[in-house]
Enzyme design. Sequence first.
Site, PDB file in Angstrom:
ATOM      1  N   HIS A  40       0.848  -1.187   0.000  1.00 14.56           N
ATOM      2  CA  HIS A  40       0.000   0.000   0.000  1.00 14.56           C
ATOM      3  C   HIS A  40       0.891   1.248   0.000  1.00 14.56           C
ATOM      4  O   HIS A  40       2.095   1.168   0.222  1.00 14.56           O
ATOM      5  CB  HIS A  40      -0.833   0.075   1.283  1.00 14.56           C
ATOM      6  CG  HIS A  40      -1.702  -1.101   1.556  1.00 14.56           C
ATOM      7  ND1 HIS A  40      -3.042  -1.097   1.302  1.00 14.56           N
ATOM      8  CD2 HIS A  40      -1.433  -2.316   2.109  1.00 14.56           C
ATOM      9  CE1 HIS A  40      -3.582  -2.252   1.684  1.00 14.56           C
ATOM     10  NE2 HIS A  40      -2.615  -3.014   2.172  1.00 14.56           N
ATOM     11  N   GLU A 122       2.466  -0.850   4.375  1.00 17.52           N
ATOM     12  CA  GLU A 122       2.241   0.515   3.900  1.00 17.52           C
ATOM     13  C   GLU A 122       3.580   1.218   3.694  1.00 17.52           C
ATOM     14  O   GLU A 122       4.453   1.174   4.567  1.00 17.52           O
ATOM     15  CB  GLU A 122       1.431   1.318   4.929  1.00 17.52           C
ATOM     16  CG  GLU A 122       0.038   0.811   5.177  1.00 17.52           C
ATOM     17  CD  GLU A 122      -0.997   1.420   4.251  1.00 17.52           C
ATOM     18  OE1 GLU A 122      -0.611   2.194   3.346  1.00 17.52           O
ATOM     19  OE2 GLU A 122      -2.195   1.132   4.444  1.00 17.52           O
ATOM     20  N   HIS A 158      -2.396  -2.895  -3.465  1.00 15.92           N
ATOM     21  CA  HIS A 158      -3.802  -2.681  -3.124  1.00 15.92           C
ATOM     22  C   HIS A 158      -4.616  -2.483  -4.403  1.00 15.92           C
ATOM     23  O   HIS A 158      -5.760  -2.921  -4.506  1.00 15.92           O
ATOM     24  CB  HIS A 158      -3.913  -1.462  -2.207  1.00 15.92           C
ATOM     25  CG  HIS A 158      -5.124  -1.458  -1.345  1.00 15.92           C
ATOM     26  ND1 HIS A 158      -5.408  -0.429  -0.491  1.00 15.92           N
ATOM     27  CD2 HIS A 158      -6.153  -2.348  -1.201  1.00 15.92           C
ATOM     28  CE1 HIS A 158      -6.544  -0.688   0.136  1.00 15.92           C
ATOM     29  NE2 HIS A 158      -7.019  -1.844  -0.275  1.00 15.92           N
ATOM     30  N   ASP A 168      -3.303   2.422  -4.961  1.00 18.12           N
ATOM     31  CA  ASP A 168      -1.966   2.351  -4.368  1.00 18.12           C
ATOM     32  C   ASP A 168      -1.368   0.947  -4.496  1.00 18.12           C
ATOM     33  O   ASP A 168      -2.106  -0.024  -4.587  1.00 18.12           O
ATOM     34  CB  ASP A 168      -2.016   2.797  -2.896  1.00 18.12           C
ATOM     35  CG  ASP A 168      -2.980   1.982  -2.045  1.00 18.12           C
ATOM     36  OD1 ASP A 168      -4.154   1.835  -2.452  1.00 18.12           O
ATOM     37  OD2 ASP A 168      -2.576   1.497  -0.983  1.00 18.12           O
TER      38      ASP A 168
END
Length: 196
Positions: A40, A122, A158, A168
């Site tokens: 992400h 992330e 994602h 993303d």
Amino acid sequence: MWSDCEPLWSGGWLRDARPVPSPNFGPRPMGMAVTLAVIHSISLPPGEYGGTEIEQLFTNQLDWDAHPYFDQIRGMEVSSHFVIRRDGELLQFVSVDDRAWHAGRSSWRGRDNCNDYSVGIELEGLEDHPFEAAQYARLGTLLRTLATHYPISQVAGHEHIAPGRKKDPGCAFDWRQLQTLTNWPDQFFPWGQPQV
């Protein structure tokens, strides 16, 4: 604080990551193996880096009135297993043994509910803004480390598991660089054909 004498993994927590425990997680389905890594990107507010807002969001401590953008995400309860900051710092919010709330409505290669069998990672950044060399280096190391403890055999963005809903990590993310850093075959990545 971890010492070098302690094991690399303890209860799904990685020794080399700074722990920031999130309340936003749940159990994985019984016997569910972690086979997918989902990449992400996030920045809060969008395009601003280095603050504590991501940590605050994932721990339900974000001041919703601190920035106009936060009204759009007001009340969200989300998390990810890991965050890699722009300088390569690694934070962990949820044990990999548990189910973080990062993927939402999702499907990958015929399997729905990606949160059940994935680890969420992330990267601090925006979809159309290049990521830092330190982030790629840390991500490559993290994926290789995960694969020594969990049967990771697929990596997707994602955008791949929720097409049309999410974008993303986006066009600025260099998937081929990540493949070089992991030395994993094509079938691990979105363009490859999975092994049958």
